[in-house]
Write a protein that holds these residues in place. Sequence first.
Motif, PDB file in Angstrom:
ATOM      1  N   GLU A  74       5.951  54.919 175.953  1.00  9.83           N
ATOM      2  CA  GLU A  74       7.074  55.410 174.249  1.00  9.83           C
ATOM      3  C   GLU A  74       7.048  56.576 173.942  1.00  9.83           C
ATOM      4  OE1 GLU A  74       6.652  51.692 171.824  1.00  9.83           O
ATOM      5  OE2 GLU A  74       8.163  50.788 172.830  1.00  9.83           O
ATOM      6  N   GLU A  75       5.626  56.828 173.656  1.00  8.91           N
ATOM      7  CA  GLU A  75       5.239  58.288 172.861  1.00  8.91           C
ATOM      8  C   GLU A  75       5.643  59.412 173.761  1.00  8.91           C
ATOM      9  OE1 GLU A  75       1.381  58.070 171.569  1.00  8.91           O
ATOM     10  OE2 GLU A  75       1.967  56.447 170.264  1.00  8.91           O
ATOM     11  N   ASN A  76       5.247  59.227 175.392  1.00 10.86           N
ATOM     12  CA  ASN A  76       5.556  60.069 176.370  1.00 10.86           C
ATOM     13  C   ASN A  76       6.670  59.723 177.371  1.00 10.86           C
ATOM     14  OD1 ASN A  76       2.510  62.206 177.066  1.00 10.86           O
ATOM     15  ND2 ASN A  76       2.344  59.593 176.040  1.00 10.86           N
ATOM     16  N   GLN A  77       7.363  59.412 177.162  1.00 13.61           N
ATOM     17  CA  GLN A  77       8.413  58.979 178.218  1.00 13.61           C
ATOM     18  C   GLN A  77       9.910  60.347 177.874  1.00 13.61           C
ATOM     19  OE1 GLN A  77      10.752  55.514 176.999  1.00 13.61           O
ATOM     20  NE2 GLN A  77      10.100  55.327 175.341  1.00 13.61           N
ATOM     21  N   PHE A  78      10.482  60.214 178.673  1.00 14.95           N
ATOM     22  CA  PHE A  78      11.512  61.215 178.527  1.00 14.95           C
ATOM     23  C   PHE A  78      12.394  61.112 178.087  1.00 14.95           C
ATOM     24  CE2 PHE A  78      15.767  62.097 180.680  1.00 14.95           C
ATOM     25  CZ  PHE A  78      15.797  63.680 180.357  1.00 14.95           C
ATOM     26  N   SER A  79      13.107  60.143 177.204  1.00 12.86           N
ATOM     27  CA  SER A  79      14.348  59.198 176.533  1.00 12.86           C
ATOM     28  C   SER A  79      14.152  57.866 176.479  1.00 12.86           C
ATOM     29  CB  SER A  79      15.260  59.683 177.232  1.00 12.86           C
ATOM     30  OG  SER A  79      16.536  59.016 176.106  1.00 12.86           O
ATOM     31  N   THR A  80      14.303  57.367 175.187  1.00 18.73           N
ATOM     32  CA  THR A  80      14.412  55.990 174.826  1.00 18.73           C
ATOM     33  C   THR A  80      15.641  55.237 176.041  1.00 18.73           C
ATOM     34  OG1 THR A  80      15.424  56.165 173.086  1.00 18.73           O
ATOM     35  CG2 THR A  80      12.982  55.750 173.314  1.00 18.73           C
ATOM     36  N   THR A  81      16.370  56.319 175.669  1.00 24.30           N
ATOM     37  CA  THR A  81      17.622  55.484 176.484  1.00 24.30           C
ATOM     38  C   THR A  81      18.698  55.609 178.020  1.00 24.30           C
ATOM     39  OG1 THR A  81      19.188  57.524 175.367  1.00 24.30           O
ATOM     40  CG2 THR A  81      19.290  55.386 174.199  1.00 24.30           C
ATOM     41  N   THR A  82      17.791  57.094 178.378  1.00 25.78           N
ATOM     42  CA  THR A  82      17.988  58.034 179.854  1.00 25.78           C
ATOM     43  C   THR A  82      16.812  57.523 180.472  1.00 25.78           C
ATOM     44  OG1 THR A  82      19.216  59.668 178.365  1.00 25.78           O
ATOM     45  CG2 THR A  82      18.531  59.092 181.382  1.00 25.78           C
ATOM     46  N   LYS A  83      17.513  57.196 181.893  1.00 24.64           N
ATOM     47  CA  LYS A  83      16.990  56.561 183.561  1.00 24.64           C
ATOM     48  C   LYS A  83      16.667  57.509 183.894  1.00 24.64           C
ATOM     49  CE  LYS A  83      16.470  52.186 183.034  1.00 24.64           C
ATOM     50  NZ  LYS A  83      17.621  50.699 184.274  1.00 24.64           N
ATOM     51  N   LEU A  84      16.015  57.997 184.747  1.00 31.55           N
ATOM     52  CA  LEU A  84      16.301  59.480 186.085  1.00 31.55           C
ATOM     53  C   LEU A  84      16.129  59.085 187.049  1.00 31.55           C
ATOM     54  CD1 LEU A  84      16.631  62.801 186.837  1.00 31.55           C
ATOM     55  CD2 LEU A  84      14.594  63.169 185.878  1.00 31.55           C
ATOM     56  N   ALA A  85      17.200  59.632 187.871  1.00 29.50           N
ATOM     57  CA  ALA A  85      16.299  59.488 189.140  1.00 29.50           C
ATOM     58  C   ALA A  85      17.303  60.650 190.651  1.00 29.50           C
ATOM     59  CB  ALA A  85      17.857  58.233 189.895  1.00 29.50           C
ATOM     60  N   GLY A  86      16.429  60.911 191.379  1.00 28.47           N
ATOM     61  CA  GLY A  86      16.270  61.795 192.468  1.00 28.47           C
ATOM     62  C   GLY A  86      16.582  61.282 193.885  1.00 28.47           C
ATOM     63  N   GLU A  87      17.372  61.744 194.749  1.00 27.33           N
ATOM     64  CA  GLU A  87      17.512  61.936 195.465  1.00 27.33           C
ATOM     65  C   GLU A  87      17.403  63.307 196.451  1.00 27.33           C
ATOM     66  OE1 GLU A  87      20.712  59.404 197.891  1.00 27.33           O
ATOM     67  OE2 GLU A  87      21.162  60.950 197.645  1.00 27.33           O
ATOM     68  N   VAL A  88      17.046  63.298 197.524  1.00 30.11           N
ATOM     69  CA  VAL A  88      16.570  64.181 198.307  1.00 30.11           C
ATOM     70  C   VAL A  88      16.989  64.343 199.887  1.00 30.11           C
ATOM     71  CG1 VAL A  88      15.279  66.673 199.268  1.00 30.11           C
ATOM     72  CG2 VAL A  88      15.489  65.448 196.474  1.00 30.11           C
ATOM     73  N   ALA A  89      17.987  64.857 200.476  1.00 37.44           N
ATOM     74  CA  ALA A  89      17.994  64.929 201.810  1.00 37.44           C
ATOM     75  C   ALA A  89      18.267  65.769 202.912  1.00 37.44           C
ATOM     76  CB  ALA A  89      19.443  64.578 202.338  1.00 37.44           C
ATOM     77  N   PHE A  90      16.633  65.669 204.108  1.00 37.04           N
ATOM     78  CA  PHE A  90      17.122  66.805 204.757  1.00 37.04           C
ATOM     79  C   PHE A  90      17.278  66.716 206.188  1.00 37.04           C
ATOM     80  CE2 PHE A  90      12.642  67.700 203.149  1.00 37.04           C
ATOM     81  CZ  PHE A  90      13.370  69.016 202.368  1.00 37.04           C
ATOM     82  N   THR A  91      18.743  67.085 206.983  1.00 33.17           N
ATOM     83  CA  THR A  91      19.930  66.587 208.199  1.00 33.17           C
ATOM     84  C   THR A  91      19.478  67.678 209.302  1.00 33.17           C
ATOM     85  OG1 THR A  91      20.888  66.292 206.528  1.00 33.17           O
ATOM     86  CG2 THR A  91      21.671  66.508 208.784  1.00 33.17           C
ATOM     87  N   LEU A  92      18.557  67.417 210.159  1.00 34.04           N
ATOM     88  CA  LEU A  92      18.586  67.936 211.499  1.00 34.04           C
ATOM     89  C   LEU A  92      19.589  67.409 212.112  1.00 34.04           C
ATOM     90  CD1 LEU A  92      17.018  70.034 213.371  1.00 34.04           C
ATOM     91  CD2 LEU A  92      15.570  67.488 214.102  1.00 34.04           C
ATOM     92  N   ALA A  93      20.345  68.639 212.426  1.00 38.94           N
ATOM     93  CA  ALA A  93      21.490  68.257 213.042  1.00 38.94           C
ATOM     94  C   ALA A  93      22.091  69.343 214.013  1.00 38.94           C
ATOM     95  CB  ALA A  93      22.840  68.304 212.202  1.00 38.94           C
ATOM     96  N   ASP A  94      23.255  69.483 214.862  1.00 38.55           N
ATOM     97  CA  ASP A  94      23.677  69.942 216.320  1.00 38.55           C
ATOM     98  C   ASP A  94      24.968  69.451 216.490  1.00 38.55           C
ATOM     99  OD1 ASP A  94      24.044  72.252 217.666  1.00 38.55           O
ATOM    100  OD2 ASP A  94      21.977  71.944 218.528  1.00 38.55           O
ATOM    101  N   ALA A  95      26.049  70.338 217.023  1.00 39.59           N
ATOM    102  CA  ALA A  95      27.525  69.874 217.794  1.00 39.59           C
ATOM    103  C   ALA A  95      27.434  70.405 219.494  1.00 39.59           C
ATOM    104  CB  ALA A  95      28.018  70.476 216.524  1.00 39.59           C
ATOM    105  N   PHE A  96      27.924  69.943 219.871  1.00 37.57           N
ATOM    106  CA  PHE A  96      27.747  69.971 221.055  1.00 37.57           C
ATOM    107  C   PHE A  96      29.612  69.967 221.914  1.00 37.57           C
ATOM    108  CE2 PHE A  96      24.049  68.469 220.486  1.00 37.57           C
ATOM    109  CZ  PHE A  96      22.858  69.574 220.955  1.00 37.57           C
ATOM    110  N   GLY A  97      30.423  70.817 222.292  1.00 35.03           N
ATOM    111  CA  GLY A  97      31.545  70.634 222.733  1.00 35.03           C
ATOM    112  C   GLY A  97      31.727  71.538 223.937  1.00 35.03           C
ATOM    113  N   GLY A  98      33.000  71.693 224.552  1.00 35.88           N
ATOM    114  CA  GLY A  98      33.606  72.523 225.278  1.00 35.88           C
ATOM    115  C   GLY A  98      33.915  73.326 225.293  1.00 35.88           C
ATOM    116  N   ASP A  99      35.460  73.058 225.502  1.00 37.18           N
ATOM    117  CA  ASP A  99      36.489  74.188 224.149  1.00 37.18           C
ATOM    118  C   ASP A  99      36.820  73.982 223.263  1.00 37.18           C
ATOM    119  OD1 ASP A  99      35.527  76.199 226.603  1.00 37.18           O
ATOM    120  OD2 ASP A  99      37.225  75.250 227.706  1.00 37.18           O
ATOM    121  N   VAL A 100      37.462  74.947 222.072  1.00 37.73           N
ATOM    122  CA  VAL A 100      38.364  74.149 221.063  1.00 37.73           C
ATOM    123  C   VAL A 100      39.071  75.688 221.072  1.00 37.73           C
ATOM    124  CG1 VAL A 100      36.439  73.446 220.128  1.00 37.73           C
ATOM    125  CG2 VAL A 100      36.597  75.831 220.024  1.00 37.73           C
TER     126      VAL A 100
END
Length: 537
Positions: free
Chosen positions: A154-180
Amino acid sequence: MSKKSACFSLKSVANYKLMIALTTLISASPAQAQINVMDIDNQESMGQVTSVNQLSDVSPTDWAYEALRSLVERYGCIVGYPDRTFRGNRALSRYEFAAGLNVCMQSIERLIGTGGVGEEDITALRRLIAEFETELATLGARVDNLEGRVGFLEENQFSTTTKLAGEVAFTLADAFGGDVTNPLTGVREDFNAQATLTSRVRLQMSTSFTGNDVLFTRLTAGNLGNSFGSQTFTDEGRFAYDGQADNNVTLDRLHYYFSLTPKTRVFTMASLGGHHFYADTFNSGLESGGGAGGALSRFGERNPIYRLGLGGQGIGLRQQLGDSFELSAGYLARGGNNPADGRGLFNGNYSAMGQLVFKPSDKFKLGFTYINGYDPNGAGSAFNFGGTGTRFGNLQGLGLNGIPVSSNSYGVQGQLDISPKFSLRAWGGYTNARLIDTGSAEIWNYAAALVFPDLGKEGSLGAIIVGAEPYLTGLTLGGVDQTFTKDTPLHVEVSYKYPINNRISLTPGLIVLTAPNQDSGANDPIYIGTLRTTFSF
């Protein structure tokens, strides 16, 4: 006996079966007092019993009947399960017994002052206290420790009314095709895309002021841009969580929700308003609201008509109508924060939605959606499906820039959960766009999804999505039907979210675009492969 110990026993144990043991040890023979003790993992909410006859599974022929009756009538320290059963054959540990003893001690202490407890019972109680002295002391120490930890939090929490949630996404991607075909030059060229490693970060604070409301404040940064849109020359196949560039941090979501009545929920959106925030979109698990844990593509998240008007300011309402029906309605205005002429809440772009949901059971629901919109087609107010669909489907590349668009969109979508591990979803959307003083356009989209929750592991999610992103099927200018390519731009998406643990998941997947920009003659199929790693905290 300390008040802390009594409080702990009432809250954490409340298991009246050990009261049988208590009375048995006080008044029964040694043979009857032999109890097999084991740990109890699951406890249920119980209620005070005022008569032993309230316990449906206890009869006068039971060996402990008199003991129970004594505890109820003399000491008032018996409680029962919600279904009015006693479950007296269930085993208990010494710590649970000690906690139960603690409860009766409190009751007996009150009775001693009134002369309601005999000397024989007091002697037996003293014997029990001595026998379980260690366990009773341990319970008190545990409570002291818990109170200390709670005080620190209670003495050290960020807030008595707020919840903090985080999300991190790493995306390894590639695209292939013929002609456009490059729509800017009209030249058919080799498809040229390089492998990328991109990221997206979100921090969201959820604050409640009354316990029945929530304020969402979200910061987002990333470097995905428009995925491979600059190489494919279309919004088809864009990742669900792209849009941020150069890792600039933005306050992209600022919403406040509250309940007006028990069946009425109000959604106010000061930044990044969207119809999907307040209306059911019939795609649970894949509908992540732009989060990195759902579908790979924007199209795979939901019917694209929900994206009309996305990004503005507005308000939404969700109303329960009995047990089987739900009504949602809302109004959005892109540029609603801009006081300039032709902008603002009511003098520029807007999108108004109404939706009726029929849900006869927990396994099936069906929705009918109508959206009326207006887009001046100026800077920041162009008609579009929020980063999905072909260029023609977004009324681009047709020489219509600057022509205001009034649109009516209709959607039908449903979800059928056939079993806990298999779900079927489908949707269809039709938009009739009136080009002010110029003509009209017709745009369609549709899809079906096979979803496999807990496929191979609890928390996993497999999905196969097949459909067509918004594409133009008819165009009339000046009363003359226009000629253009109308190939069906199929979108095929396969993904599998695999949880490494509760905080990390891997999602490999493949997106196939069979006729990019609804023109198979000018564009070869495009394949987008990805491996997404999501960290949640």
